[in-house]
Design an enzyme around this catalytic site. Structure first.
Site, mmCIF file in Angstrom:
data_model
loop_
_atom_site.group_PDB
_atom_site.id
_atom_site.type_symbol
_atom_site.label_atom_id
_atom_site.label_comp_id
_atom_site.label_asym_id
_atom_site.label_seq_id
_atom_site.Cartn_x
_atom_site.Cartn_y
_atom_site.Cartn_z
ATOM 1 N N ASP A 15 4.418 -4.668 7.296
ATOM 2 C CA ASP A 15 4.703 -3.340 6.770
ATOM 3 C C ASP A 15 3.675 -2.306 7.188
ATOM 4 O O ASP A 15 4.020 -1.253 7.733
ATOM 5 C CB ASP A 15 4.800 -3.383 5.241
ATOM 6 C CG ASP A 15 6.097 -3.995 4.756
ATOM 7 O OD1 ASP A 15 6.671 -4.827 5.489
ATOM 8 O OD2 ASP A 15 6.545 -3.653 3.650
ATOM 9 N N ARG A 95 -6.553 -1.536 -7.739
ATOM 10 C CA ARG A 95 -6.009 -0.323 -7.126
ATOM 11 C C ARG A 95 -6.888 0.913 -7.285
ATOM 12 O O ARG A 95 -7.019 1.693 -6.344
ATOM 13 C CB ARG A 95 -4.593 -0.047 -7.638
ATOM 14 C CG ARG A 95 -3.545 -1.095 -7.292
ATOM 15 C CD ARG A 95 -3.839 -1.851 -6.043
ATOM 16 N NE ARG A 95 -2.747 -2.707 -5.589
ATOM 17 C CZ ARG A 95 -2.889 -3.746 -4.807
ATOM 18 N NH1 ARG A 95 -4.115 -4.101 -4.422
ATOM 19 N NH2 ARG A 95 -1.866 -4.455 -4.396
ATOM 20 N N ASP A 124 2.438 -0.195 -7.664
ATOM 21 C CA ASP A 124 1.277 0.166 -6.859
ATOM 22 C C ASP A 124 1.318 1.604 -6.358
ATOM 23 O O ASP A 124 0.289 2.264 -6.256
ATOM 24 C CB ASP A 124 1.113 -0.800 -5.685
ATOM 25 C CG ASP A 124 0.414 -2.085 -6.092
ATOM 26 O OD1 ASP A 124 -0.183 -2.119 -7.184
ATOM 27 O OD2 ASP A 124 0.460 -3.054 -5.316
ATOM 28 N N SER A 180 6.162 -13.067 -1.945
ATOM 29 C CA SER A 180 5.054 -12.275 -1.430
ATOM 30 C C SER A 180 3.810 -12.532 -2.277
ATOM 31 O O SER A 180 3.904 -12.956 -3.432
ATOM 32 C CB SER A 180 5.397 -10.783 -1.456
ATOM 33 O OG SER A 180 5.576 -10.332 -2.784
#
Length: 411
Positions: A15, A95, A124, A180
């Site tokens: 990605d 994050r 996210d 994932s």
């Protein structure tokens, strides 16, 4: 005129590799790739060369592990944060640190925008952008997955692989994993793919290879292991008598927890964006630390202070989960948490056994537990007169008796 500069949160996967090239072409911009080393280990191998080969003009791979442990994991654990009673917020707490460093790089490089590869359906995107907004409101954010032109170009993985091949992007075009992952110093998460079925048993023997940080509890040692963790003002500072900085403490606890199959969670949680999502988590060291900290508080924290702090756990956890780490309300809560931890000092002994963290003793030089007062035998201090309890009970029972009388009259 100089080209626009964009700082991209880059992982090296399909990605973000595609996004790097797409941003460069679409915006005719200079792309600065940024990767935060927060404990991904081998996932970082070869990233700089890969980013440069894909078209990045510059690459930052910054070791933020110590800052992550000291300024993010430790303060959060002091709060007792636990999202929806199970999740130790391993992805969520990483994050704000990534966003913080991204805007620092953007300012240093004169970039006008930051970009990320978070999906438009996930948490996210919110976390990156809210934290960035709190720190650098002047910097714009580019989220390709929310742009129709990007989604039209890449409706699926096949189109992304074809694009990579045609543009010479060095990614491995292999069959998609059935799930994932996201890994850092605190945990690793597994989601999507086969895990989207909540009936799928991630703990089944045939799925043992999925887990990377811990052995199956059934395969853990048959003998328990005892450890001692020393705390100072709510922070773990020593393990089995060895003084350790936060980073090394987390690494050591991860090793111990992983060895004993500790810290696995399988849950369906409520995403901030409105949908439910199934996630499987491994948080071996964090689970040990969470349990030890709570036990340390049990003999050192005043009852009403604990009650007040605990009443804020849900709020604090939601702020972290939803991306409000740098918001004024989280900072205000943290000030209260820090004050509550001033006497949380001493030593906790734990027994680790087949997925369990079992309390095996606690002591503190500032303990509020007094065995002379608590004893069921004669109290040598005479601090507590059992006869006083009668009046205490009568006063607390008064409203109950009044209410009961009213209810009986209305029947």
């Amino acid at each position: 005129m100089a080209k626009e500069k964009i700082v991209l949160a880059y992982s090296g996967g399909l990605d973000t590799s595609i996004i790097l090239k797409w941003l460069k072409e679409t915006y005719d911009a200079e792309i600065i790739a940024f990767t935060a080393d927060i404990g991904q280990k081998e996932e970082l191998d070869g990233l700089e060369a890969k980013a440069l080969a894909t078209g990045a003009s510059k690459v930052y791979i910054d070791d933020l592990r110590e800052e992550f442990a000291k300024d993010f994991i430790y303060p959060m654990f002091q709060s007792g944060a636990l999202y929806e009673g199970q999740y130790l917020l391993g992805t969520s707490i990483a994050r704000p640190l990534i966003a913080k460093r991204m805007v620092e790089i953007a300012r240093a490089e004169g970039a006008t925008a930051i970009a990320h590869g978070a999906t438009g359906k996930g948490n996210d995107q919110v976390r990156f952008e809210l934290n960035a907004a709190a720190l650098a409101p002047e910097i714009k954010v580019i989220a390709p997955w929310r742009l129709p032109e990007f989604r039209e170009t890449f409706p699926g993985r096949a189109e992304m692989i074809a694009y990579a091949e045609s543009h010479g992007i060095p990614v491995t075009a292999s069959a998609a994993k059935p799930y994932s992952t996201d890994r850092n110093l605190l945990h690793i998460s597994y989601e999507s793919g086969v895990l989207e079925d909540p009936w799928f048993d991630a703990s089944a023997p045939e799925n043992k290879d999925m887990f990377l940080l811990s052995v199956d509890p059934e395969d853990a040692p048959n003998e328990a292991e005892y450890i001692e963790i020393e705390f100072a003002e709510g922070n773990a500072v020593a393990l089995n008598g060895e003084q350790l900085e936060p980073l090394r403490m987390m690494e050591k606890l991860n090793e111990l927890g992983g060895k004993h199959g500790i810290g696995r969670v399988d849950m369906v949680e409520n995403r901030f964006v409105g949908m439910k999502s199934r996630g499987v988590y491994e948080t071996p060291g964090g689970t040990i630390l969470f349990t030890a900290h709570r036990k340390m508080e049990s003999i050192t924290m005043d009852r009403e202070v604990m009650s007040l702090r605990d009443s804020l756990i849900t709020r604090y956890s939601s702020l972290v989960y939803n991306g409000f780490w740098f918001a004024p309300e989280r900072l205000a809560l943290q000030a209260l948490v820090t004050e509550s931890q001033k006497n949380v000092s001493g030593t906790v002994r734990l027994k680790l056994y087949k997925g369990n963290v079992i309390g095996a003793g606690v002591k503190s030089p500032v303990s509020l537990y007094n065995p002379d007062i608590a004893t069921m035998e004669a109290d040598p201090t005479q601090a507590y007169d059992q006869g006083d309890a009668a009046g205490f009970i009568r006063l607390n029972a008064l409203r109950l008796k009044v209410s009961a009388g009213v209810n009986q009259q209305n029947k």
